[in-house]
Design a protein around this motif. Structure first.
Motif, short mmCIF file in Angstrom:
data_model
loop_
_atom_site.label_atom_id
_atom_site.label_comp_id
_atom_site.label_asym_id
_atom_site.label_seq_id
_atom_site.Cartn_x
_atom_site.Cartn_y
_atom_site.Cartn_z
N GLU A 114 0.82 -1.18 0.00
CA GLU A 114 0.00 0.00 0.00
C GLU A 114 0.86 1.25 0.00
OE1 GLU A 114 -4.04 -1.56 2.18
OE2 GLU A 114 -2.95 0.16 2.96
N ARG A 132 -1.21 -0.49 -5.18
CA ARG A 132 -2.24 -1.48 -4.84
C ARG A 132 -2.81 -1.14 -3.47
NH1 ARG A 132 -3.25 -6.10 -7.47
NH2 ARG A 132 -1.94 -6.61 -9.28
N LYS A 133 -4.11 -1.04 -3.41
CA LYS A 133 -4.79 -0.78 -2.15
C LYS A 133 -5.93 -1.78 -2.02
CE LYS A 133 -3.61 4.05 -1.46
NZ LYS A 133 -4.11 5.42 -1.16
N GLN A 134 -5.90 -2.54 -0.95
CA GLN A 134 -6.92 -3.56 -0.71
C GLN A 134 -7.05 -4.51 -1.90
OE1 GLN A 134 -10.39 -1.27 0.33
NE2 GLN A 134 -9.63 -0.83 2.38
N GLY A 135 -5.89 -4.86 -2.46
CA GLY A 135 -5.86 -5.81 -3.56
C GLY A 135 -6.24 -5.25 -4.91
N LYS A 136 -6.51 -3.96 -5.00
CA LYS A 136 -6.89 -3.35 -6.27
C LYS A 136 -5.83 -2.35 -6.72
CE LYS A 136 -11.89 -3.74 -5.43
NZ LYS A 136 -13.17 -2.99 -5.34
#
Length: 240
Positions: free
Chosen positions: A2, A93-97
């Motif tokens: 992140e 990438r944040k929270q897998g996105k």
């Protein structure tokens, strides 16, 4: 991993070159339609304040104290003065996105469109901002010339409109491969001044260079400010 970059709530102000968060929208224009970019290449654009007619606005380059670019922009705009803070776009990438977020391209500089008198007032006022000991803003000097009245001093750096418009056009493109570079990590092709004729960089003026094995176009705004496009094929440019 992140990204912990902090973005100011003022990031959507008129002359930031992008969205404060990844909205999926394309990047807005810089709002400078009254100053259409020139078709002439100009890579060394410093001129002396003493040569600027009184009352005329010019693009001044101001230094910003460390970590205070958002505060500087808010401060300048609160005085009713136009300014520009260029951004670059970084994939995180944040929270897998995966998302594209804007971060300052040149966190030590802000570009202010004002008269010499307005800038003097601005710098005087900012010395006591929020009771902090450090000045928020200061001049960035043009080390290529000297003041006629004092040969031991350099004047504040000013950028000509056509060069600034070229810079704003380039840094307003939402492409994560647009990067700041230094003269130490690029190889210019001698004399290869070009204008891009196709693709998202159409209309950008600069010099052909090889960066990390790729052919790109680099525009030099001043000695500490070189910005490179993403890869540009030879057939998408005209050599000047």
């Amino acid at each position: 991993m992140e990204d912990t970059t902090n973005l100011s709530p003022k990031a959507d102000a008129s002359l930031y070159n992008g969205q404060p968060t990844d909205t999926g929208l394309s990047c807005p224009s810089a709002g400078l339609t009254s100053r259409t970019p020139s078709t002439s290449e100009d890579t060394r654009n410093g001129v002396s304040v003493e040569n600027v007619p009184a009352g005329n606005k010019q693009w001044f380059v101001l230094r910003v104290s460390y970590g205070r670019i958002d505060k500087a922009k808010t401060f300048v705009e609160a005085k009713g003065i136009e300014c520009y803070v260029p951004l670059r776009y970084k994939e995180v990438r944040k929270q897998g996105k995966k998302r594209i977020i804007p971060i300052p391209l040149l966190p030590s500089f802000i570009f202010v469109y004002a008269t010499a008198e307005q800038v003097e007032t601005l710098l005087h006022d900012n010395k006591v901002v929020a009771n902090e000991s450090r000045s928020l803003l200061s001049y960035y000097f043009d080390h290529t010339i000297h003041l006629q009245v004092n040969p031991n001093h350099n004047p504040p750096l000013i950028i000509r409109d056509e060069a600034m418009n070229n810079f704003i056009r380039l840094t307003s493109i939402k492409n994560q491969h647009i990067i700041p570079v230094t003269s130490n990590n690029i190889q210019f092709k001698l004399g290869d001044n070009v204008v891009v004729t196709e693709g998202e960089f159409k209309g950008i003026h600069g010099r052909v260079a090889r960066i990390a094995g790729q052919q790109r176009v680099v525009m030099e705004l001043f000695d500490s400010c070189l910005v490179a496009t993403a890869y540009v094929p030879k057939e998408a440019m005209i050599f000047l």
